[in-house]
Design a protein around this motif. Structure first.
Motif, short mmCIF file in Angstrom:
data_model
loop_
_atom_site.label_atom_id
_atom_site.label_comp_id
_atom_site.label_asym_id
_atom_site.label_seq_id
_atom_site.Cartn_x
_atom_site.Cartn_y
_atom_site.Cartn_z
N GLY A 97 0.83 -6.49 -1.17
CA GLY A 97 2.34 -6.04 -0.89
C GLY A 97 3.41 -6.10 -1.83
N LYS A 98 2.87 -6.47 -3.17
CA LYS A 98 3.83 -6.16 -4.34
C LYS A 98 3.89 -4.77 -4.73
CE LYS A 98 5.15 -10.78 -4.60
NZ LYS A 98 4.55 -11.41 -5.89
N THR A 99 5.03 -4.58 -5.33
CA THR A 99 5.03 -3.32 -6.06
C THR A 99 4.82 -3.18 -7.49
OG1 THR A 99 7.49 -3.79 -6.70
CG2 THR A 99 6.89 -2.54 -4.73
N VAL A 100 3.77 -2.22 -7.83
CA VAL A 100 3.41 -2.42 -9.20
C VAL A 100 3.65 -0.76 -9.65
CG1 VAL A 100 1.35 -2.19 -10.74
CG2 VAL A 100 1.73 -3.89 -8.79
N CYS A 101 4.29 -0.70 -10.98
CA CYS A 101 4.42 0.66 -11.78
C CYS A 101 3.84 0.65 -12.86
CB CYS A 101 6.17 0.42 -12.18
SG CYS A 101 6.49 1.81 -12.91
N ASP A 102 2.62 1.45 -12.83
CA ASP A 102 1.76 1.75 -13.97
C ASP A 102 2.35 2.87 -14.79
OD1 ASP A 102 -0.50 1.87 -15.52
OD2 ASP A 102 -1.94 2.72 -14.15
N ILE A 112 -5.60 2.59 -9.26
CA ILE A 112 -6.64 2.65 -8.13
C ILE A 112 -7.18 1.24 -7.57
CG2 ILE A 112 -8.80 3.63 -7.22
CD1 ILE A 112 -8.01 6.24 -8.64
N PRO A 113 -7.76 0.53 -8.55
CA PRO A 113 -8.29 -0.74 -8.03
C PRO A 113 -7.06 -1.70 -7.59
CG PRO A 113 -8.51 -0.53 -10.38
CD PRO A 113 -8.04 0.73 -10.11
N LEU A 114 -6.09 -1.55 -8.55
CA LEU A 114 -4.66 -2.36 -7.78
C LEU A 114 -4.43 -1.99 -6.31
CD1 LEU A 114 -2.51 -2.84 -10.99
CD2 LEU A 114 -3.95 -4.36 -10.04
N ALA A 115 -4.41 -0.90 -6.17
CA ALA A 115 -3.88 0.06 -4.87
C ALA A 115 -5.12 -0.79 -3.83
CB ALA A 115 -3.99 1.13 -4.65
N GLN A 116 -6.49 -0.95 -4.18
CA GLN A 116 -7.41 -1.52 -3.34
C GLN A 116 -6.98 -3.01 -2.91
OE1 GLN A 116 -10.75 0.06 -5.64
NE2 GLN A 116 -11.21 1.63 -4.17
N MET A 117 -6.44 -3.49 -4.03
CA MET A 117 -6.20 -4.89 -3.62
C MET A 117 -4.89 -5.09 -2.89
SD MET A 117 -7.12 -5.99 -7.54
CE MET A 117 -6.84 -8.10 -7.40
N GLY A 118 -4.35 -4.14 -2.59
CA GLY A 118 -3.15 -4.10 -1.57
C GLY A 118 -1.93 -3.95 -2.04
N LYS A 144 -3.74 5.23 0.62
CA LYS A 144 -2.55 5.89 0.51
C LYS A 144 -1.40 5.29 0.39
CE LYS A 144 -4.44 7.84 4.99
NZ LYS A 144 -4.46 7.86 6.55
N ASN A 145 -1.59 4.05 -0.22
CA ASN A 145 -0.48 3.01 -1.13
C ASN A 145 -0.36 3.41 -2.42
OD1 ASN A 145 -3.09 1.83 -0.93
ND2 ASN A 145 -2.27 0.00 -1.58
N ALA A 146 -0.55 4.53 -2.91
CA ALA A 146 -0.47 4.74 -4.38
C ALA A 146 0.01 6.06 -4.51
CB ALA A 146 -1.83 4.64 -5.11
N LYS A 147 1.15 6.49 -5.14
CA LYS A 147 1.82 7.76 -5.47
C LYS A 147 1.68 8.05 -6.94
CE LYS A 147 4.85 7.60 -1.53
NZ LYS A 147 4.29 8.65 -0.84
N PHE A 148 1.43 9.38 -7.29
CA PHE A 148 0.95 9.63 -8.76
C PHE A 148 2.07 10.75 -9.03
CE2 PHE A 148 -3.02 7.53 -7.39
CZ PHE A 148 -3.21 6.51 -8.41
N TYR A 160 10.33 -3.02 -10.10
CA TYR A 160 9.05 -3.05 -9.67
C TYR A 160 8.69 -4.69 -9.84
CZ TYR A 160 9.11 1.65 -9.86
OH TYR A 160 9.38 3.07 -9.71
N ASP A 161 7.85 -5.52 -9.07
CA ASP A 161 7.41 -6.64 -9.30
C ASP A 161 6.64 -6.89 -10.58
OD1 ASP A 161 8.49 -7.73 -6.69
OD2 ASP A 161 6.67 -6.80 -5.73
N THR A 162 5.60 -5.87 -10.68
CA THR A 162 4.87 -5.70 -12.31
C THR A 162 4.87 -4.47 -12.66
OG1 THR A 162 3.34 -7.43 -11.11
CG2 THR A 162 2.37 -5.99 -13.01
N VAL A 163 4.82 -4.69 -14.07
CA VAL A 163 5.04 -3.06 -15.01
C VAL A 163 3.67 -3.36 -15.73
CG1 VAL A 163 6.08 -1.59 -16.46
CG2 VAL A 163 7.40 -2.73 -14.46
N THR A 164 2.95 -2.43 -15.53
CA THR A 164 1.78 -2.07 -16.70
C THR A 164 1.80 -1.08 -17.45
OG1 THR A 164 0.32 -1.11 -15.02
CG2 THR A 164 0.20 -3.45 -14.78
#
Length: 262
Positions: A97-102, A112-118, A144-148, A160-164
């Motif tokens: 449920g957290k937002t991540v900016c990659d 992709i694996p972060l999206a799979q973790m929710g 469906k929870n990832a936009k590129f 975002y909660d996390t930036v990578t």
């Protein structure tokens, strides 16, 4: 990125699987220009990863058998860095449920694996070929929870909660590194995860020796970075390093820092 018979230059530039990146919201031309030393740096990266670089790195960051020993070693090294990040996040147990900016998503190795973790993912890359490949991979997995998006790092805005930003700093000139780190921190509410090729006498030597063997094709410039500069930039932005790792294989060297808002 080109392959080297001798392999030594790969130690310095193996960290460039991802082009510089980010989201779809534009910033001013002046701001975008400030972080790159010249237009040529950005143009080189974009053109390389939209053409020869894409086909080469897409094979490296896949299950393809069409890789040589150097490329396989780089794949393994990058996989180790990604897995270390995933282990940290898994141990925390709070990414759903957290937002991540990659930033600099490449073909989606981390997003992709972060999206799979929710996590809710916003990821982009300066290379349209890379971002499109990442989107296709995610779609094929039913994510469906990832936009590129196709965009440079300087253009991203938002919170975002996390930036990578994994293995992207290799494209940033030394004098611009602190500013780039500050920009990443400005996007993060909670933490920043960044990796870079550390500037040590040993890696500097490998890079110099490797430059004596330019190979058959031109690649992007490769920059090593002083870890203390990165740490100082994080502190200036109000972040403190909480966890750190170093990944070193024969042809891949990556310093990984996780910094949390103080």
């Amino acid at each position: 990125m080109r392959t080297y018979a001798v392999g030594v230059l790969a130690a310095a530039i193996a960290l460039a699987p991802n082009a510089v990146a980010f989201s779809p919201v534009p910033r001013s031309v002046a701001t975008r220009t400030a972080l790159f030393s010249t237009v040529d740096d950005k143009t080189e990266v974009r053109e390389y990863f939209n053409n020869e670089g894409f086909s080469r790195w897409n094979k490296i960051y896949s299950d393809s058998d069409e890789v040589n020993n150097v490329q396989l070693d780089i794949r393994n090294g990058h996989d180790q860095t990604i897995q270390k990040i995933l282990n940290w996040i898994s141990d925390d147990g709070d990414i759903a449920g957290k937002t991540v900016c990659d930033c600099g998503c490449g073909v989606g190795s981390l997003a992709i694996p972060l999206a799979q973790m929710g996590a809710k993912i916003s990821a982009s890359d300066i290379s349209d070929a890379m971002a499109s490949e990442a989107a296709e991979r995610a779609k094929s997995m039913g994510i469906k929870n990832a936009k590129f998006y196709t965009s440079d790092l300087e253009s991203v805005t938002g919170k975002y909660d996390t930036v990578t930003c994994v293995d992207v700093a290799i494209h940033y000139p030394t004098e611009k590194m602190a500013e780039m780190v500050g920009h990443l921190c400005s996007l993060a509410d909670e933490r920043v995860l960044i990796s870079f090729a550390p500037k040590t006498w040993y890696y500097e030597l490998l890079k110099k020796v490797g430059e004596l063997f330019p190979g058959p094709s031109k690649t992007t410039r490769a920059y090593l970075h002083d870890e203390q500069v990165v740490r100082a930039a994080l502190r200036k932005a109000g972040f403190e390093v909480a966890r750190e790792e170093m990944t070193g294989t024969s042809f891949y060297f990556s310093r990984l820092l996780e910094a949390k808002r103080a």
